[in-house]
Design an enzyme around this catalytic site. Structure first.
Site, PDB file in Angstrom:
ATOM      1  N   ASP A   8      37.350  39.621  41.921  1.00  0.00           N
ATOM      2  CA  ASP A   8      38.438  40.555  41.644  1.00  0.00           C
ATOM      3  C   ASP A   8      38.121  41.994  42.053  1.00  0.00           C
ATOM      4  O   ASP A   8      38.992  42.862  41.990  1.00  0.00           O
ATOM      5  CB  ASP A   8      38.808  40.518  40.155  1.00  0.00           C
ATOM      6  CG  ASP A   8      39.709  39.345  39.818  1.00  0.00           C
ATOM      7  OD1 ASP A   8      40.130  38.629  40.732  1.00  0.00           O
ATOM      8  OD2 ASP A   8      40.007  39.153  38.618  1.00  0.00           O
TER       9      ASP A   8
ATOM     10  N   CYS B 113      49.288  34.399  42.302  1.00  0.00           N
ATOM     11  CA  CYS B 113      48.953  35.008  43.581  1.00  0.00           C
ATOM     12  C   CYS B 113      48.622  33.956  44.630  1.00  0.00           C
ATOM     13  O   CYS B 113      48.028  32.925  44.320  1.00  0.00           O
ATOM     14  CB  CYS B 113      47.746  35.945  43.420  1.00  0.00           C
ATOM     15  SG  CYS B 113      48.107  37.468  42.551  1.00  0.00           S
TER      16      CYS B 113
ATOM     17  N   ARG C 148      43.728  26.839  43.505  1.00  0.00           N
ATOM     18  CA  ARG C 148      43.004  26.882  42.228  1.00  0.00           C
ATOM     19  C   ARG C 148      43.493  25.697  41.407  1.00  0.00           C
ATOM     20  O   ARG C 148      44.302  25.850  40.504  1.00  0.00           O
ATOM     21  CB  ARG C 148      43.254  28.221  41.520  1.00  0.00           C
ATOM     22  CG  ARG C 148      42.699  29.400  42.308  1.00  0.00           C
ATOM     23  CD  ARG C 148      42.766  30.691  41.536  1.00  0.00           C
ATOM     24  NE  ARG C 148      44.105  31.278  41.580  1.00  0.00           N
ATOM     25  CZ  ARG C 148      44.409  32.447  41.032  1.00  0.00           C
ATOM     26  NH1 ARG C 148      43.497  33.134  40.402  1.00  0.00           N
ATOM     27  NH2 ARG C 148      45.638  32.918  41.107  1.00  0.00           N
TER      28      ARG C 148
ATOM     29  N   ARG D 165      49.817  32.398  36.995  1.00  0.00           N
ATOM     30  CA  ARG D 165      48.955  31.230  36.870  1.00  0.00           C
ATOM     31  C   ARG D 165      48.412  31.061  35.449  1.00  0.00           C
ATOM     32  O   ARG D 165      48.173  29.946  34.990  1.00  0.00           O
ATOM     33  CB  ARG D 165      47.795  31.348  37.855  1.00  0.00           C
ATOM     34  CG  ARG D 165      46.953  30.102  37.879  1.00  0.00           C
ATOM     35  CD  ARG D 165      46.020  30.023  39.048  1.00  0.00           C
ATOM     36  NE  ARG D 165      45.407  28.713  39.024  1.00  0.00           N
ATOM     37  CZ  ARG D 165      45.938  27.631  39.553  1.00  0.00           C
ATOM     38  NH1 ARG D 165      47.092  27.710  40.140  1.00  0.00           N
ATOM     39  NH2 ARG D 165      45.321  26.471  39.473  1.00  0.00           N
TER      40      ARG D 165
ATOM     41  N   LYS E 220      43.721  42.572  30.989  1.00  0.00           N
ATOM     42  CA  LYS E 220      44.744  41.549  31.237  1.00  0.00           C
ATOM     43  C   LYS E 220      44.146  40.149  31.121  1.00  0.00           C
ATOM     44  O   LYS E 220      44.740  39.258  30.501  1.00  0.00           O
ATOM     45  CB  LYS E 220      45.339  41.729  32.632  1.00  0.00           C
ATOM     46  CG  LYS E 220      46.292  40.618  33.054  1.00  0.00           C
ATOM     47  CD  LYS E 220      46.740  40.762  34.489  1.00  0.00           C
ATOM     48  CE  LYS E 220      45.776  40.155  35.476  1.00  0.00           C
ATOM     49  NZ  LYS E 220      46.025  38.738  35.770  1.00  0.00           N
ATOM     50  N   ASN E 221      42.985  39.953  31.726  1.00  0.00           N
ATOM     51  CA  ASN E 221      42.384  38.619  31.769  1.00  0.00           C
ATOM     52  C   ASN E 221      41.808  38.177  30.429  1.00  0.00           C
ATOM     53  O   ASN E 221      41.359  37.039  30.290  1.00  0.00           O
ATOM     54  CB  ASN E 221      41.305  38.552  32.847  1.00  0.00           C
ATOM     55  CG  ASN E 221      41.895  38.582  34.248  1.00  0.00           C
ATOM     56  OD1 ASN E 221      43.069  38.281  34.437  1.00  0.00           O
ATOM     57  ND2 ASN E 221      41.089  38.962  35.219  1.00  0.00           N
TER      58      ASN E 221
ATOM     59  N   ARG F 131      51.385  43.640  37.866  1.00  0.00           N
ATOM     60  CA  ARG F 131      50.917  42.493  37.100  1.00  0.00           C
ATOM     61  C   ARG F 131      49.581  42.771  36.418  1.00  0.00           C
ATOM     62  O   ARG F 131      49.253  42.123  35.416  1.00  0.00           O
ATOM     63  CB  ARG F 131      50.750  41.262  38.008  1.00  0.00           C
ATOM     64  CG  ARG F 131      52.058  40.681  38.533  1.00  0.00           C
ATOM     65  CD  ARG F 131      51.798  39.435  39.375  1.00  0.00           C
ATOM     66  NE  ARG F 131      50.924  38.528  38.658  1.00  0.00           N
ATOM     67  CZ  ARG F 131      49.823  37.973  39.170  1.00  0.00           C
ATOM     68  NH1 ARG F 131      49.460  38.234  40.406  1.00  0.00           N
ATOM     69  NH2 ARG F 131      49.090  37.153  38.434  1.00  0.00           N
TER      70      ARG F 131
END
Length: 419
Positions: free
Chosen positions: A306, A117, A122, A93, A22-23, A398
């Protein structure tokens, strides 16, 4: 709203195939805005955040086609809207990642300040300061970032703190800037490397990704390409922790062991026997209870924030006492209160949690507070006696593709139901 119902106590054993990261997929989707022509991305995970990003791009006028295997084709030749509206950005985000590409290629961007989240502040100031150094005019008003530039100009940018999305946004913007940009104190995460590899395949000239100094020589244009997203290292780590907690034996396929050095070291300290190859990892606990493991989160290549919630769950049933020091996000201990509902023994002092392993957890209703907290609660439910019901699992959707199906494949009793 869906829930997970988990009946704990099963030892996990078997194989799990890891999805795309995902990232990594999110910044690659944003980076497609830089290309002239049709970009084709494969190994895209089917996740709520991915669909949000696709909606964001289609709202701008990007033509998106998706086949049954989640191969995505993106054509931005008719883009006419340079706005990312609050209604979509507030849920994710990573939406801020369209700012750099829009500004670099089209000279303008109107992007809502991001949400996501609730794990702590951030701020996007590093993104905005870097873009200003590249020559952009930035104005923040009524919750939106208004950015304009005829053409960005290269410069040296020293980021105040290490930020992954900040590094990615500025790296994408600098690809089309005039001259050579230096990004110093850059993030070194594997996902940053994956983005750089994708940009270079489109014709960018980037060196040093994966180090703290990235050099980007600006080019006039970027072009269409095909690219496969890297495997998800956090999903990999989550399933390895699940097997460790249940005393199980598991093999993870289609992953990148080298991206998980810090996590694998901690699992070995917990008592796991681990072997790995180029794209697989095997773990065997031989039915043993894990040992308590101290954790300090820090930017890559140190232990990832994470994975903090997952190791918190592990320490709840481990042999011994462990401390977890969260140095990245100030609000990332919210899941600890939910773990206590299951019988965990946890003492929190600011950003340090002391966890004393207990002989057993007991199933109870709990509520997810963010993406990785959701994963930690699922893992705790796998070892808790009786039934655990997890509410607000839209958080986990997500970032984890079909988590209940993959856990069922290795022997977990978990199912989804509408509340």
């Amino acid at each position: 709203m869906d829930q997970f119902v988990i009946k704990g106590g099963n030892t996990l054993a078997g194989n799990i195939v890891i999805s795309g990261a995902k990232n990594s997929a999110l910044p690659l989707l944003a980076a497609s805005l830089l290309a002239e022509g049709v970009v084709r991305l494969s190994n895209i995970p089917y996740l709520r955040d991915i669909t949000t990003m696709i909606h964001l791009l289609t709202d701008m006028g990007v033509k998106v086609e998706i086949d049954e295997s989640m191969i995505i084709e993106l054509d931005n030749q008719r883009i006419a809207n340079f706005s990312a509206l609050y209604q979509l950005v507030k849920t994710m985000r990573a939406s801020i990642l369209v700012l750099g590409p829009l500004l670099a290629r089209f000279g303008q961007a109107h992007v809502s300040l991001p949400g996501g989240c609730a794990i702590g502040a951030r701020p996007v100031n590093i993104h905005l300061q870097g873009l200003q150094q590249l020559g952009a005019s930035i104005n923040v008003e009524s919750g939106y970032i208004e950015a304009k530039a005829k053409r960005l100009r290269a410069c040296r940018i020293v980021m105040e703190v290490v930020t992954v999305t900040g590094t990615e946004n500025l790296m994408m913007a600098a690809c089309l800037a005039q001259g050579t940009t230096l990004l110093e104190n850059a993030a070194c995460e594997p996902e940053v490397i994956d983005l750089a590899n994708f940009l270079n395949k489109m014709g960018a000239k980037i060196q040093g990704a994966g180090t703290h100094i990235i050099e980007i020589e600006g080019v006039e244009n970027l072009f269409a390409t095909d690219y496969s997203v890297m495997p998800d290292r956090i999903e990999t780590g989550t399933y390895l922790v699940a097997a460790t907690m249940t005393g199980g034996q598991i093999q993870i396929q289609h992953t990148q062991p080298k991206a998980l050095d810090a996590v694998l070291q901690k699992l070995k300290q917990a008592g796991a026997t681990i072997d790995s190859g180029e794209d697989w990892i095997s773990l065997d606990m031989q039915g043993q209870r894990p040992k308590a493991i101290d954790i300090v989160t820090a930017p890559y290549p140190a232990f990832p924030t994470d994975m903090q919630a997952q190791f918190a769950a592990l320490n709840c049933i481990a042999d011994g006492v462990a401390t977890i020091n969260e140095t990245i996000f100030e609000n990332r201990f919210m899941h600890m209160l939910e773990l206590e509902r299951l019988g965990a023994d946890i003492t929190i002092n600011n950003h340090i949690a002391v966890i004393r392993g207990v002989n057993r957890l007991m199933g109870a209703p709990v509520m997810a507070t963010d993406l990785r907290a959701s994963a930690g609660l699922v893992l705790a439910g796998l070892v808790a006696e009786g039934e655990t019901v997890i509410d607000r699992i839209y958080h986990i959707d997500r970032g984890y593709e079909r988590i209940e199906d993959k856990l069922q494949q290795v022997g977990a009793e978990i199912y989804r139901k509408a509340s």
